[in-house]
Design an enzyme around this catalytic site. Sequence first.
Site, PDB file in Angstrom:
ATOM      1  N   SER A  12      33.430  69.814  60.067  1.00 28.34           N
ATOM      2  CA  SER A  12      32.155  69.618  59.369  1.00 28.34           C
ATOM      3  C   SER A  12      32.255  69.895  57.878  1.00 28.34           C
ATOM      4  O   SER A  12      31.353  69.534  57.127  1.00 28.34           O
ATOM      5  CB  SER A  12      31.078  70.529  59.971  1.00 28.34           C
TER       6      SER A  12
ATOM      7  N   HIS B  38      32.828  63.073  62.346  1.00 29.64           N
ATOM      8  CA  HIS B  38      32.002  64.276  62.462  1.00 29.64           C
ATOM      9  C   HIS B  38      30.769  63.972  63.297  1.00 29.64           C
ATOM     10  O   HIS B  38      29.807  63.365  62.821  1.00 29.64           O
ATOM     11  CB  HIS B  38      31.612  64.768  61.062  1.00 29.64           C
TER      12      HIS B  38
ATOM     13  N   GLU C 161      29.467  60.944  61.115  1.00 33.25           N
ATOM     14  CA  GLU C 161      29.998  60.695  59.777  1.00 33.25           C
ATOM     15  C   GLU C 161      31.470  60.298  59.901  1.00 33.25           C
ATOM     16  O   GLU C 161      32.261  61.018  60.510  1.00 33.25           O
ATOM     17  CB  GLU C 161      29.881  61.949  58.904  1.00 33.25           C
TER      18      GLU C 161
ATOM     19  N   ASN D  93      25.974  68.003  55.445  1.00 31.85           N
ATOM     20  CA  ASN D  93      26.086  69.420  55.112  1.00 31.85           C
ATOM     21  C   ASN D  93      26.103  69.665  53.608  1.00 31.85           C
ATOM     22  O   ASN D  93      25.701  70.743  53.150  1.00 31.85           O
ATOM     23  CB  ASN D  93      27.317  70.029  55.779  1.00 31.85           C
TER      24      ASN D  93
END
Length: 289
Positions: free
Chosen positions: A124, A145, A157, A195
């Site tokens: 991540s 991800h 992702e 993130n």
Amino acid sequence: MSKKVDEIKKVAVVGAGTMGSGIAQVIASNDREVLLVDVSDAALDRGIQLIEKSLGRLVKKESITQEVSSSILGRILKTTNFEDLGDVDLVIEAAFEDVDVKKEIYNKLDNITGKDVVLATNTSSLPIVEIAVGTGKADKIVGMHFFNPAPLMKLVEIIKTLVTSDETAQFAYDFALALGKEPVMTKDSPGFIVNRILVPMLNEAVFAYQDGVGSAEDIDKAMVLGTNQPIGPLALVDLIGLDVTLDVMDTFYREFQDSKFRAAPLLRQMVRAGQLGRKSGKGFFNYDK
């Protein structure tokens, strides 16, 4: 040349934790055989139990039948031996978020898997290129991800490093589509898309609480009602884990060298105090362990 997506019949998932077991369930639910890999039989058994519980909830909600649940479980095999990965068509690694741990795993995968097998990491926030360049097949390493819980969350992702081939990135994108997911393409930058935006926002909520802007309850209530989020930021930090949130912020600060990514001092203090959120029973809120 990599295999085409419709030729992928057997996928290894390395890591049987929350993310690995969820990814294994997704793949097995799409009529592919999964080889779940971890360091111990106990870890593998815990992973299978997580999948059984997840499928059980779907059966209870009548989203799938018991027969379908059994067939999905029947497509998931388990092993502690990396040598068993010699005939897989794809590897998705979802091991512990430690770059040295991942490097060790990829050194093993480099020697065992076929030269055309794509190796995807579910990291991540870690720099994928650092993992890739230590192998002999850096062009075949890509980020995939998934988001927790993997069986329910649609987003994946796809992360392309400076050394990932266009063919590998497109393969990962197409495979995510084949799993019924909604992929987005991004580059190998700390936090990628989600993130990079989300975790600093959570950190700012900790700053707001630290500065006495509002109580934990009122900060979360304001964000839920004011921005239509399903869960408040402090409750989300508790869910993710304060230690995990701190690790991500420290990674951002180290990689970007930008003070806007500094972790809130209170976040660091709470981690030192063992107040890690739901998993410890106490974070910004209290929980029954």
